[in-house]
Enzyme design. Structure first.
Site, PDB file in Angstrom:
ATOM      1  N   VAL A  65       1.007   0.799  16.571  1.00  0.00           N
ATOM      2  CA  VAL A  65      -0.153   0.004  16.972  1.00  0.00           C
ATOM      3  C   VAL A  65      -1.368   0.906  16.832  1.00  0.00           C
ATOM      4  O   VAL A  65      -1.241   2.128  16.752  1.00  0.00           O
ATOM      5  CB  VAL A  65      -0.048  -0.524  18.426  1.00  0.00           C
ATOM      6  CG1 VAL A  65       1.053  -1.569  18.544  1.00  0.00           C
ATOM      7  CG2 VAL A  65       0.186   0.618  19.407  1.00  0.00           C
ATOM      8  N   SER A  66      -2.540   0.317  16.800  1.00  0.00           N
ATOM      9  CA  SER A  66      -3.734   1.116  16.532  1.00  0.00           C
ATOM     10  C   SER A  66      -4.368   1.713  17.780  1.00  0.00           C
ATOM     11  O   SER A  66      -5.104   2.695  17.703  1.00  0.00           O
ATOM     12  CB  SER A  66      -4.776   0.274  15.790  1.00  0.00           C
ATOM     13  OG  SER A  66      -5.163  -0.832  16.584  1.00  0.00           O
ATOM     14  N   SER A  67      -4.107   1.128  18.969  1.00  0.00           N
ATOM     15  CA  SER A  67      -4.750   1.641  20.182  1.00  0.00           C
ATOM     16  C   SER A  67      -3.820   1.565  21.386  1.00  0.00           C
ATOM     17  O   SER A  67      -2.838   0.803  21.391  1.00  0.00           O
ATOM     18  CB  SER A  67      -6.031   0.849  20.477  1.00  0.00           C
ATOM     19  OG  SER A  67      -5.752  -0.530  20.603  1.00  0.00           O
ATOM     20  N   GLN A  70      -2.472  -1.577  23.239  1.00  0.00           N
ATOM     21  CA  GLN A  70      -1.509  -2.443  22.543  1.00  0.00           C
ATOM     22  C   GLN A  70      -0.069  -1.976  22.760  1.00  0.00           C
ATOM     23  O   GLN A  70       0.833  -2.322  21.999  1.00  0.00           O
ATOM     24  CB  GLN A  70      -1.821  -2.469  21.044  1.00  0.00           C
ATOM     25  CG  GLN A  70      -3.156  -3.087  20.685  1.00  0.00           C
ATOM     26  CD  GLN A  70      -3.455  -2.990  19.193  1.00  0.00           C
ATOM     27  OE1 GLN A  70      -3.394  -1.900  18.619  1.00  0.00           O
ATOM     28  NE2 GLN A  70      -3.749  -4.117  18.575  1.00  0.00           N
ATOM     29  N   GLU A 168     -11.627  -1.568  13.155  1.00  0.00           N
ATOM     30  CA  GLU A 168     -11.441  -0.144  13.445  1.00  0.00           C
ATOM     31  C   GLU A 168     -11.150   0.638  12.161  1.00  0.00           C
ATOM     32  O   GLU A 168     -11.645   1.758  11.974  1.00  0.00           O
ATOM     33  CB  GLU A 168     -10.293   0.029  14.442  1.00  0.00           C
ATOM     34  CG  GLU A 168     -10.629  -0.471  15.848  1.00  0.00           C
ATOM     35  CD  GLU A 168      -9.429  -0.439  16.767  1.00  0.00           C
ATOM     36  OE1 GLU A 168      -8.341  -0.034  16.306  1.00  0.00           O
ATOM     37  OE2 GLU A 168      -9.571  -0.813  17.945  1.00  0.00           O
TER      38      GLU A 168
END
Length: 212
Positions: A65-67, A70, A168
């Site tokens: 996941v990117s962050s 999440q 992002e």
């Protein structure tokens, strides 16, 4: 008389690329026979021996996941892939996960995955969507893994668009280019990034008004 397989058939049964099959033949891992027409064929017994040696399909689960906010999605990916592996009869030897952009090539989980693939410690890599592994160049990774005898299994099709993650990634790309042009600590770079973020915010606001 023993069944003889064409190269394409052998590749399908072994889940490897044609280039990998040729390399294995050169290295003596697989014996071939030549037909009267000068074409080479692979005895089925050679395929059977290899499959029996593998016995269990060793699987690695990779989730990203990117962050940090999440994390729930990260766990959902892992749980689903674990159940998928069980249903397929795979033996999960490692679970790797990253919280980072798909554009980041220095992810700890990804780098560890490369080492395991190069060490031939895995047969199949499981991911939910292609973008979980990389934003760009998936086909290159797929070909590289294939040369190591490793298959990438994408459980789902195309990933639903995650606007926040795309934003992002866009900002990450612009930041990188701006840093190379102006210098990472440059005031111009800072102004450019601020301007891009403001523009994206304004566009997002307009989209919300249209939908409303």
């Amino acid at each position: 008389m023993e069944r003889l397989l064409r190269p394409k058939e052998a590749c399908q049964l072994l889940s490897i690329s044609y280039s990998t099959l040729l390399r294995w033949i050169r290295e003596g891992k697989i014996r071939v026979v030549t037909t009267e027409g000068g074409k080479y064929r692979i005895p089925y017994s050679e395929i059977k021996k290899y499959l029996e040696r593998r016995e269990e399909t060793r699987a690695i689960i990779y989730a990203r996941v990117s962050s940090a906010d999440q994390r729930e999605d990260l766990e959902r990916q892992i749980n689903y892939l674990t159940n998928y592996a069980t249903a397929k009869g795979y033996k999960v030897v490692e679970v790797l996960k990253d919280i980072a952009s798909g554009l980041n090539t220095q992810r700890k989980g990804l780098l560890k995955l490369f080492k395991l693939v190069e060490g031939r410690s895995v047969d199949v890599v499981l991911i939910t969507y292609k973008d979980r592994l990389t934003r760009f160049g998936f086909e290159y990774l797929e070909e590289f893994f294939s040369t190591m005898g490793v298959k990438i299994e994408v459980v789902f099709g195309e990933e639903p668009k995650d606007t926040q993650e795309l934003v992002e990634d866009l900002i990450s790309i612009i930041t990188s280019f701006a840093g190379k042009i102006y210098g990472m600590r440059s005031h111009k770079k800072t102004l450019l990034i601020q301007g891009v973020k403001k523009l994206i915010g304004e566009l997002s606001g307009e989209d919300s008004e249209v939908k409303g």
